[in-house]
Design an enzyme around this catalytic site. Structure first.
Site, mmCIF file in Angstrom:
data_model
loop_
_atom_site.group_PDB
_atom_site.id
_atom_site.type_symbol
_atom_site.label_atom_id
_atom_site.label_comp_id
_atom_site.label_asym_id
_atom_site.label_seq_id
_atom_site.Cartn_x
_atom_site.Cartn_y
_atom_site.Cartn_z
ATOM 1 N N GLU A 1 4.492 -5.704 6.999
ATOM 2 C CA GLU A 1 3.783 -4.623 7.700
ATOM 3 C C GLU A 1 4.228 -4.482 9.155
ATOM 4 O OE1 GLU A 1 0.942 -5.831 4.371
ATOM 5 O OE2 GLU A 1 2.480 -6.762 5.614
ATOM 6 N N ALA A 26 0.867 -1.169 0.000
ATOM 7 C CA ALA A 26 0.000 0.000 0.000
ATOM 8 C C ALA A 26 0.901 1.216 0.000
ATOM 9 C CB ALA A 26 -0.865 -0.020 1.249
ATOM 10 N N GLY A 54 0.530 -5.003 0.780
ATOM 11 C CA GLY A 54 -0.673 -4.950 -0.050
ATOM 12 C C GLY A 54 -0.463 -5.556 -1.427
ATOM 13 N N GLU A 61 -1.042 -9.117 -0.944
ATOM 14 C CA GLU A 61 -2.476 -9.289 -0.667
ATOM 15 C C GLU A 61 -3.292 -9.190 -1.963
ATOM 16 O OE1 GLU A 61 -3.165 -7.750 3.827
ATOM 17 O OE2 GLU A 61 -2.299 -6.266 2.444
HETATM 18 N N1 T1G Z 1 4.683 3.347 -0.107
HETATM 19 C C1 T1G Z 1 5.176 4.564 -0.460
HETATM 20 N N2 T1G Z 1 6.472 4.797 -0.844
HETATM 21 C C2 T1G Z 1 7.267 3.738 -0.895
HETATM 22 C C3 T1G Z 1 6.837 2.430 -0.537
HETATM 23 C C4 T1G Z 1 5.470 2.259 -0.141
HETATM 24 N N3 T1G Z 1 4.970 1.067 0.188
HETATM 25 N N4 T1G Z 1 7.888 1.594 -0.669
HETATM 26 C C5 T1G Z 1 8.927 2.346 -1.092
HETATM 27 N N5 T1G Z 1 8.570 3.618 -1.230
HETATM 28 C C6 T1G Z 1 9.406 4.730 -1.704
HETATM 29 C C7 T1G Z 1 10.596 5.013 -0.780
HETATM 30 O O1 T1G Z 1 10.249 5.878 0.248
HETATM 31 C C8 T1G Z 1 11.590 5.636 -1.741
HETATM 32 O O2 T1G Z 1 11.190 6.969 -1.940
HETATM 33 C C9 T1G Z 1 11.325 4.881 -3.045
HETATM 34 O O3 T1G Z 1 10.008 4.331 -2.918
HETATM 35 C C10 T1G Z 1 12.289 3.748 -3.275
HETATM 36 O O4 T1G Z 1 12.288 2.922 -2.131
HETATM 37 C C11 T1G Z 1 -2.632 -2.787 3.453
HETATM 38 C C12 T1G Z 1 -0.658 -1.921 5.354
HETATM 39 C C13 T1G Z 1 10.262 -2.273 -2.040
HETATM 40 C C14 T1G Z 1 12.153 -3.381 -0.944
HETATM 41 O O5 T1G Z 1 6.664 -2.293 3.819
HETATM 42 O O6 T1G Z 1 10.732 -2.306 1.634
HETATM 43 O O7 T1G Z 1 1.018 -2.708 2.337
HETATM 44 O O8 T1G Z 1 13.171 8.048 -0.974
HETATM 45 O O9 T1G Z 1 14.676 3.376 -1.503
HETATM 46 O O10 T1G Z 1 15.917 -0.044 -1.666
HETATM 47 O O11 T1G Z 1 -1.488 -4.597 4.253
HETATM 48 O O12 T1G Z 1 11.167 0.171 -0.681
HETATM 49 O O13 T1G Z 1 13.018 7.696 -3.396
HETATM 50 O O14 T1G Z 1 11.486 9.354 -2.281
HETATM 51 O O15 T1G Z 1 13.338 1.576 -0.328
HETATM 52 O O16 T1G Z 1 14.974 -0.632 -3.925
HETATM 53 C C15 T1G Z 1 4.112 -2.772 3.029
HETATM 54 C C16 T1G Z 1 8.244 -1.031 1.752
HETATM 55 C C17 T1G Z 1 3.461 -1.434 3.081
HETATM 56 C C18 T1G Z 1 7.600 -2.356 1.654
HETATM 57 C C19 T1G Z 1 12.526 -1.428 -2.474
HETATM 58 N N6 T1G Z 1 5.257 -2.708 2.159
HETATM 59 N N7 T1G Z 1 9.269 -0.814 0.752
HETATM 60 O O17 T1G Z 1 13.689 -1.109 -1.827
HETATM 61 O O18 T1G Z 1 14.020 1.274 -2.729
HETATM 62 S S1 T1G Z 1 2.123 -1.454 4.221
HETATM 63 C C20 T1G Z 1 6.463 -2.447 2.638
HETATM 64 C C21 T1G Z 1 10.450 -1.471 0.795
HETATM 65 C C22 T1G Z 1 0.915 -2.351 3.445
HETATM 66 C C23 T1G Z 1 -1.288 -3.445 3.546
HETATM 67 C C24 T1G Z 1 -0.268 -2.697 4.269
HETATM 68 C C25 T1G Z 1 11.470 -1.093 -0.226
HETATM 69 C C26 T1G Z 1 11.554 -2.064 -1.427
HETATM 70 P P1 T1G Z 1 12.271 8.061 -2.166
HETATM 71 P P2 T1G Z 1 13.662 2.307 -1.572
HETATM 72 P P3 T1G Z 1 14.760 -0.150 -2.581
#
Ligand code: T1G
Length: 690
Positions: free
Chosen positions: A125, A63, A102, A105
């Protein structure tokens, strides 16, 4: 369709492509057209199957975290997944890169999932203080079983494509053009005909779950939560999936999610998620970087060996230099032993161990460092020794080589000023064990060239480190603030608190261990040598060291350690020593509360952070939080000291520091102007107004 969602029809198989760089987060501007596309395809008779794929480097990585805490715009993810499950024709998720949160999911809303061989799938999450809120806690167990789902969701760690296939999470793994494979897969399935069972109606072994074993596993995992709410909520939600009907479990998941997303803990962990990414951003983001192919490390002791392993683990060939063959063999032997331990624990394959060891070249000749693009010294913490090493490097290192020191407090400007190429000098302050600890304090000296800095910030990411750029001062950010946090520890002992009482206040706060347990683990002699070098004293700790009590390594320090035990027990001799030293100073012991302990240790920590911001040693308050969360065990559920100051109330911190300043006159309690301003404005930005 829209910029972020497109559809092509390939002989009846509709391929829906999500394109929302950089990680295809399920932002509202993706969800709305996605929902519309799926509804249209559901009702389009010419479409026999649907494939959901993503453009760019990854499948949906979750998400959109930036939308949390704001009113949810419909359709939300749950609505899309619920609609997906009403589609009678086969739906296939084509997963490459990462399917996280998400994203997974959404894929669980499909009848089938196919993955690229290098794909990673997970529900992380919990690392954001949340639990999967799009049905993941109820659907994942239906595919992989309750215990596997529990482990994946409570740890938040992703699994690889093969493991996901074995577990029943994905139906096929492909190499090469994934979308073509997925389209063929979907077409084949459609030709075979349905019915196709949505995951919600699947129950692959969920019914036979041994609840007692499940609860035992959940209890074990909860022990590690250290006051974090999300891991416990995750376990509860997966248990619901076993014991409750689908829709009831889904509703329970929602209730837990809504509670957690509004919690301070999740706000703190989301703060750290973005703070880590912000910390890696330097002004002038297109600064060219220098090419780093080979790394040199001087000193094969604990730090040098760990640093060399960090680079070898990152795929870099490493030249490891020592003053003698014996010392070199000892260092290489320790490295081999460390890898062997990882293999024995199953966290490293024998093959990988061989590959990494092959990266090392040992030497006792400085000339062998001439081929290195980056050279890091990890020798004895003495200025004269450092200057001698840099003098030799200045003579042999190739032009443009980056020359780094791993000092944890010496003046890097002085070291840089001692050679002809100060622009190539900077600090790379690793934390022990350097091959494990995530934090890397990158110290920018006054003359460090921007491209040298940009190069090592980028390099940190490539070796799996969380980098924070800091300026030169004694102890940089981490150790300088640690000194402020510890400055009252001895006074608290003399005034009546015991080592275990102080440590308990810290562990109750959420730290892995308190200052005295940490001192005993690291070795009290390190601090003792450092104090002596700087003409400082700590009456209790110095006396213990004079008695040879260096902590765990000597079986006694502030605590007593049974042979081989990692947890110490209070030692009456130490408490008697403290009483004796107090009496010598006419100090009458009194009862000291946990609140007072936190006030006199963590409030000065925040205050020192404010001074560091005022002096521009750190660029952002969030950088300080990243240092403390990744290098000093600051509880992630509190977001780091500067974020925590907001939760604790900066005005209370100011009021109490003023109280202790008036009472003791100690400089460590003198409130920094920026902290006073933070109390008025709620912001650490120096130009913030009330
Ligand atoms: N939402 C918004 N921005 C995100 C994002 C996300 N989920 N994931 C990454 N970004 C932005 C990040 O801030 C950065 O921005 C750019 O993308 C590159 O990321 C309903 C509640 C996928 C392994 O926890 O672990 O889903 O700094 O530098 O090293 O159940 O990003 O460039 O402006 O980290 O290649 C669950 C989070 C969300 C995964 C890639 N998902 N992301 O790593 O790039 S909660 C996560 C990561 C959810 C649902 C729930 C990593 C990555 P900027 P990066 P990377």
């Amino acid at each position: 369709m829209s910029n972020s969602v497109s559809v092509v029809n390939d002989n009846g198989v509709a391929i829906v492509t999500i394109d929302n760089p950089p990680v295809n987060a399920l932002s509202f501007h993706v969800r709305e057209p996605l929902m519309q596309a799926l509804v249209d395809l559901r009702d389009d008779a010419s479409v026999t199957a649907i494939v959901i794929a993503c453009a760019g480097r990854t499948f949906v990585a979750g998400a959109d975290i930036t939308e949390f805490g704001k009113p949810v715009q419909q359709p939300d993810l749950r609505a899309i997944v619920a609609m997906l499950e009403t589609i009678a024709k086969p739906t296939v998720a084509a997963i490459h890169g990462t399917a996280l949160g998400g994203g997974l999911e959404l894929a669980l809303g499909c009848h089938f999932r196919v993955a690229d061989i290098d794909a990673k799938l997970g529900l992380p999450e919990v690392k954001l203080g949340l639990l999967p809120g799009g049905g993941g806690t109820v659907r994942l167990p239906r595919l992989v079983g309750a215990v596997k789902a529990l482990k994946m969701i409570v740890s938040g760690s992703p699994v690889g494509a093969d493991e996901a296939h074995e577990a029943g999470l994905v139906d096929a793994v492909f190499e090469g053009d994934l979308v073509t494979h997925a389209t063929n897969f979907a077409g084949e399935i459609a030709r075979k005909g349905g019915p196709f069972t949505p995951v919600r109606d699947r129950n692959d072994g969920l019914g036979e779950t041994d609840l007692a074993a499940f609860d035992a596993e959940a209890a074990e995992l909860a022990k590690k939560a250290r006051g974090l709410e999300a891991p416990v909520a995750c376990a509860q939600a997966v248990r619901n999936a076993v014991t409750l009907p689908f829709d009831e479990a889904l509703a329970a998941e929602r209730a837990l999610f809504v509670k957690l997303v509004a919690s301070d803990q999740s706000r703190a962990q989301r703060h750290l998620f973005f703070a880590e990414r912000e910390a890696a951003k330097l002004p002038g983001k297109d600064t060219p970087k220098r090419r780093i192919t080979r790394v040199g490390v001087i000193g094969a002791g604990t730090m040098g060996g760990g640093i060399a392993m960090a680079f070898a683990n990152g795929g870099f060939p490493v030249t490891l230099l020592e003053t003698s063959v014996e010392a070199l063999q000892r260092g290489l032997g320790m490295i081999e032993k460390n890898y062997a331990v990882s293999v024995s624990r199953g966290s490293l394959a024998e093959d990988a161990k061989r590959q990494r060891l092959a990266q090392f070249k040992g030497s006792t000749d400085y000339a062998d460092l001439a081929e290195c693009d980056l050279i890091i010294e990890a020798v004895f913490e003495d200025m004269a020794v450092k200057k001698e090493v840099f003098g030799k490097l200045d003579a042999i290192a190739k032009p443009g080589a980056i020359l780094a020191t791993n000092t944890s407090y010496l003046d890097i400007n002085e070291i840089a000023g001692s050679i002809s190429r100060p622009q190539d000098v900077l600090g790379l302050h690793f934390f022990s064990p350097a091959n494990v600890m995530k934090l890397l304090e990158i110290v920018r000296a006054d003359k460090t060239a921007p491209d040298a800095l940009a190069t090592v910030v980028d390099l940190a990411r490539r070796i799996g480190k969380v980098a924070v750029v800091v300026g030169v001062c004694h102890g940089f950010v981490g150790n300088r603030m640690l000194a402020a946090r510890g400055s009252e520890s001895e006074a608290l002992l003399l005034e009546g608190a015991t080592p275990s009482q102080i440590d308990k206040a810290f562990t109750d706060f959420g730290w892995p261990m308190g200052p005295f347990q940490m001192g005993d683990l690291a070795g009290l002699d390190i601090g003792w040598r450092n104090r002596k070098a700087r003409g400082l004293t700590a009456v209790i700790a110095d006396t213990l060291c004079e008695q040879g009590r260096f902590g765990q390594k000597t079986g006694r320090g502030f605590y007593l350690y049974e042979a081989g035990a990692r947890a110490g027990v209070p030692d009456p001799e130490v408490e008697a020593l403290i009483r004796e030293k107090a009496a010598e100073r006419g100090i009458v012991p009194r009862a000291i509360s946990a609140d007072e302990i936190i006030e006199r240790t963590l409030y000065p920590l925040v205050n020192e952070g404010a001074k560091i911001l005022e002096e521009k040693i750190a660029a952002r308050a969030s950088d300080i939080d990243v240092v403390w969360a990744n290098g000093y065990g600051f509880p992630i559920g509190k977001g780091g000291p500067m974020f925590w100051a907001g939760l604790e109330g900066a005005s209370r911190i100011v009021e109490r520091l003023d109280h202790w300043h008036q009472r003791t006159g100690k400089q460590v309690f003198e409130v920094a102007p920026l902290l006073r301003q933070m109390a008025e404005t709620g912001s650490w930005e120096s130009d913030a107004t009330a």
